[in-house]
Design a protein around this motif. Structure first.
Motif, mmCIF file in Angstrom:
data_model
loop_
_atom_site.group_PDB
_atom_site.id
_atom_site.type_symbol
_atom_site.label_atom_id
_atom_site.label_comp_id
_atom_site.label_asym_id
_atom_site.label_seq_id
_atom_site.Cartn_x
_atom_site.Cartn_y
_atom_site.Cartn_z
ATOM 1 N N TYR A 139 3.731 15.661 1.850
ATOM 2 C CA TYR A 139 2.677 15.270 2.788
ATOM 3 C C TYR A 139 2.545 16.302 3.911
ATOM 4 O O TYR A 139 3.524 16.896 4.349
ATOM 5 N N HIS A 140 1.290 16.500 4.358
ATOM 6 C CA HIS A 140 1.000 17.502 5.383
ATOM 7 C C HIS A 140 0.805 16.898 6.773
ATOM 8 O O HIS A 140 0.698 17.641 7.750
ATOM 9 N N ASN A 141 0.730 15.572 6.847
ATOM 10 C CA ASN A 141 0.590 14.902 8.143
ATOM 11 C C ASN A 141 0.991 13.433 7.973
ATOM 12 O O ASN A 141 1.241 12.971 6.857
ATOM 13 N N GLU A 142 1.062 12.727 9.080
ATOM 14 C CA GLU A 142 1.518 11.333 9.065
ATOM 15 C C GLU A 142 0.571 10.441 8.258
ATOM 16 O O GLU A 142 1.018 9.520 7.567
ATOM 17 N N GLN A 143 -0.718 10.700 8.331
ATOM 18 C CA GLN A 143 -1.679 9.900 7.566
ATOM 19 C C GLN A 143 -1.445 10.057 6.059
ATOM 20 O O GLN A 143 -1.451 9.070 5.321
ATOM 21 N N GLN A 144 -1.226 11.285 5.604
ATOM 22 C CA GLN A 144 -0.927 11.491 4.184
ATOM 23 C C GLN A 144 0.356 10.776 3.786
ATOM 24 O O GLN A 144 0.433 10.191 2.705
ATOM 25 N N LYS A 145 1.341 10.799 4.659
ATOM 26 C CA LYS A 145 2.610 10.116 4.365
ATOM 27 C C LYS A 145 2.369 8.618 4.188
ATOM 28 O O LYS A 145 2.863 8.008 3.232
ATOM 29 N N GLN A 146 1.604 8.017 5.097
ATOM 30 C CA GLN A 146 1.328 6.583 5.018
ATOM 31 C C GLN A 146 0.538 6.225 3.764
ATOM 32 O O GLN A 146 0.834 5.229 3.098
ATOM 33 N N ILE A 147 -0.444 7.040 3.423
ATOM 34 C CA ILE A 147 -1.240 6.798 2.208
ATOM 35 C C ILE A 147 -0.345 6.911 0.974
ATOM 36 O O ILE A 147 -0.415 6.082 0.066
ATOM 37 N N ALA A 148 0.508 7.927 0.944
ATOM 38 C CA ALA A 148 1.418 8.114 -0.192
ATOM 39 C C ALA A 148 2.369 6.939 -0.335
ATOM 40 O O ALA A 148 2.611 6.452 -1.447
ATOM 41 N N GLU A 149 2.922 6.472 0.774
ATOM 42 C CA GLU A 149 3.826 5.310 0.726
ATOM 43 C C GLU A 149 3.098 4.094 0.156
ATOM 44 O O GLU A 149 3.662 3.354 -0.673
ATOM 45 N N ILE A 170 0.405 4.066 -1.864
ATOM 46 C CA ILE A 170 0.127 4.290 -3.294
ATOM 47 C C ILE A 170 1.387 4.058 -4.125
ATOM 48 O O ILE A 170 1.355 3.383 -5.158
ATOM 49 N N LEU A 171 2.509 4.616 -3.686
ATOM 50 C CA LEU A 171 3.762 4.445 -4.424
ATOM 51 C C LEU A 171 4.126 2.967 -4.520
ATOM 52 O O LEU A 171 4.557 2.492 -5.578
ATOM 53 N N SER A 172 3.942 2.248 -3.442
ATOM 54 C CA SER A 172 4.248 0.821 -3.435
ATOM 55 C C SER A 172 3.293 0.040 -4.350
ATOM 56 O O SER A 172 3.730 -0.789 -5.153
ATOM 57 N N GLU A 173 1.996 0.321 -4.230
ATOM 58 C CA GLU A 173 0.995 -0.399 -5.033
ATOM 59 C C GLU A 173 1.155 -0.139 -6.526
ATOM 60 O O GLU A 173 0.947 -1.034 -7.331
ATOM 61 N N LEU A 174 1.507 1.072 -6.897
ATOM 62 C CA LEU A 174 1.597 1.417 -8.318
ATOM 63 C C LEU A 174 2.909 0.983 -8.962
ATOM 64 O O LEU A 174 3.000 0.945 -10.198
ATOM 65 N N SER A 175 3.905 0.656 -8.178
ATOM 66 C CA SER A 175 5.225 0.354 -8.733
ATOM 67 C C SER A 175 5.182 -0.777 -9.767
ATOM 68 O O SER A 175 5.914 -0.738 -10.750
ATOM 69 N N SER A 176 4.319 -1.746 -9.588
ATOM 70 C CA SER A 176 4.254 -2.871 -10.536
ATOM 71 C C SER A 176 3.585 -2.502 -11.857
ATOM 72 O O SER A 176 3.668 -3.259 -12.822
ATOM 73 N N TYR A 177 2.928 -1.360 -11.910
ATOM 74 C CA TYR A 177 2.248 -0.947 -13.145
ATOM 75 C C TYR A 177 3.187 -0.250 -14.133
ATOM 76 O O TYR A 177 2.819 -0.030 -15.278
ATOM 77 N N TYR A 178 4.356 0.139 -13.665
ATOM 78 C CA TYR A 178 5.285 0.871 -14.514
ATOM 79 C C TYR A 178 6.463 -0.012 -14.890
ATOM 80 O O TYR A 178 6.948 -0.801 -14.080
ATOM 81 N N GLU A 179 6.929 0.154 -16.123
ATOM 82 C CA GLU A 179 8.084 -0.604 -16.598
ATOM 83 C C GLU A 179 9.356 -0.194 -15.864
ATOM 84 O O GLU A 179 10.190 -1.024 -15.529
ATOM 85 N N ASN A 180 9.492 1.116 -15.620
ATOM 86 C CA ASN A 180 10.664 1.647 -14.920
ATOM 87 C C ASN A 180 10.303 1.978 -13.475
ATOM 88 O O ASN A 180 9.129 2.185 -13.158
ATOM 89 N N PRO A 181 11.298 2.064 -12.594
ATOM 90 C CA PRO A 181 11.017 2.375 -11.185
ATOM 91 C C PRO A 181 10.401 3.771 -11.017
ATOM 92 O O PRO A 181 10.768 4.714 -11.726
ATOM 93 N N ILE A 182 9.505 3.890 -10.073
ATOM 94 C CA ILE A 182 8.928 5.190 -9.718
ATOM 95 C C ILE A 182 9.988 5.987 -8.963
ATOM 96 O O ILE A 182 10.620 5.470 -8.036
ATOM 97 N N VAL A 183 10.187 7.237 -9.372
ATOM 98 C CA VAL A 183 11.184 8.098 -8.726
ATOM 99 C C VAL A 183 10.529 9.259 -7.976
ATOM 100 O O VAL A 183 11.212 10.198 -7.565
ATOM 101 N N THR A 184 9.223 9.192 -7.792
ATOM 102 C CA THR A 184 8.498 10.250 -7.095
ATOM 103 C C THR A 184 9.047 10.410 -5.686
ATOM 104 O O THR A 184 9.116 9.457 -4.920
ATOM 105 N N GLU A 185 9.438 11.629 -5.376
ATOM 106 C CA GLU A 185 9.974 11.976 -4.057
ATOM 107 C C GLU A 185 8.812 12.112 -3.076
ATOM 108 O O GLU A 185 7.749 12.613 -3.442
ATOM 109 N N LEU A 186 8.997 11.678 -1.871
ATOM 110 C CA LEU A 186 8.011 11.862 -0.811
ATOM 111 C C LEU A 186 8.681 12.693 0.275
ATOM 112 O O LEU A 186 9.688 12.275 0.867
ATOM 113 N N SER A 187 8.169 13.902 0.503
ATOM 114 C CA SER A 187 8.800 14.835 1.441
ATOM 115 C C SER A 187 7.751 15.509 2.302
ATOM 116 O O SER A 187 6.606 15.701 1.884
#
Length: 180
Positions: A104-114, A116-133
């Protein structure tokens, strides 16, 4: 219409794949393959990054017009065109350089990414391991890695790995693609 240019940086395995996907997305002005997230000084080379010893990930830096496509949509496309549930691996590509990561390049991108990661987690059988840095210095990849799919569509890797990702892109996000 005035442009609202923003930058997104993501890594989802081999940068050739991710670059090929985003080059087809409406509102994307430029996609550059490169490296980010390392822990050694200086400009890394492809060979050094592939060794897994530099800590860098293969990423693409996407310049996009936020008046045409949102950062949220960029992330939705990213998260649905690679497997965000495999740690340090995409298909046969293995190692930390192939990790799933959103820089992420700014706080807004970080919040949006968090979100998205949370919303999409239920769509996958296994846990999302995407790093957010937080974004670090971006290093352009070597010239032979830029526009790789466009320049080498018949190369075996492109046919067997990238073409299926592009099919998935067309299937899931046809409304977000540039006109042919």
């Amino acid at each position: 219409m005035n442009k609202n240019i923003e930058i997104a940086t993501v890594g989802g395995g081999c940068f050739w794949c991710t670059e090929a996907v985003f080059e087809q997305v409406k509102g994307v002005e430029n996609v550059v393959s490169g490296y980010m997230g390392g822990n050694v000084p200086g400009r890394p080379t492809y060979r050094e990054v592939c060794s897994g010893l530099t800590g860098h990930a293969e990423v693409v830096q996407i310049t996009f017009d936020a008046n045409v496509i949102s950062f949220q949509d960029i992330l939705l496309i990213f998260m649905t065109t690679h497997d965000p549930t495999t740690l340090n691996r995409q298909g046969a590509d293995r190692g930390t350089q192939y990790r799933s990561v959103i820089f992420y390049h700014n706080e807004q991108q970080k919040q949006i990414a968090e979100l998205i990661l949370s919303e999409l987690s239920s769509y996958y059988e296994n846990p999302i391991v995407t790093e957010l840095s937080e974004a670090q210095t971006f290093y352009d990849g070597e010239n032979e890695h830029q526009d790789f799919y466009k320049n080498n569509p018949d190369y075996g890797y492109c046919t067997f790995v990238i073409d299926p990702k592009l099919s998935k892109l067309r299937q899931l996000h046809s409304d977000k693609l540039k006109d042919a």
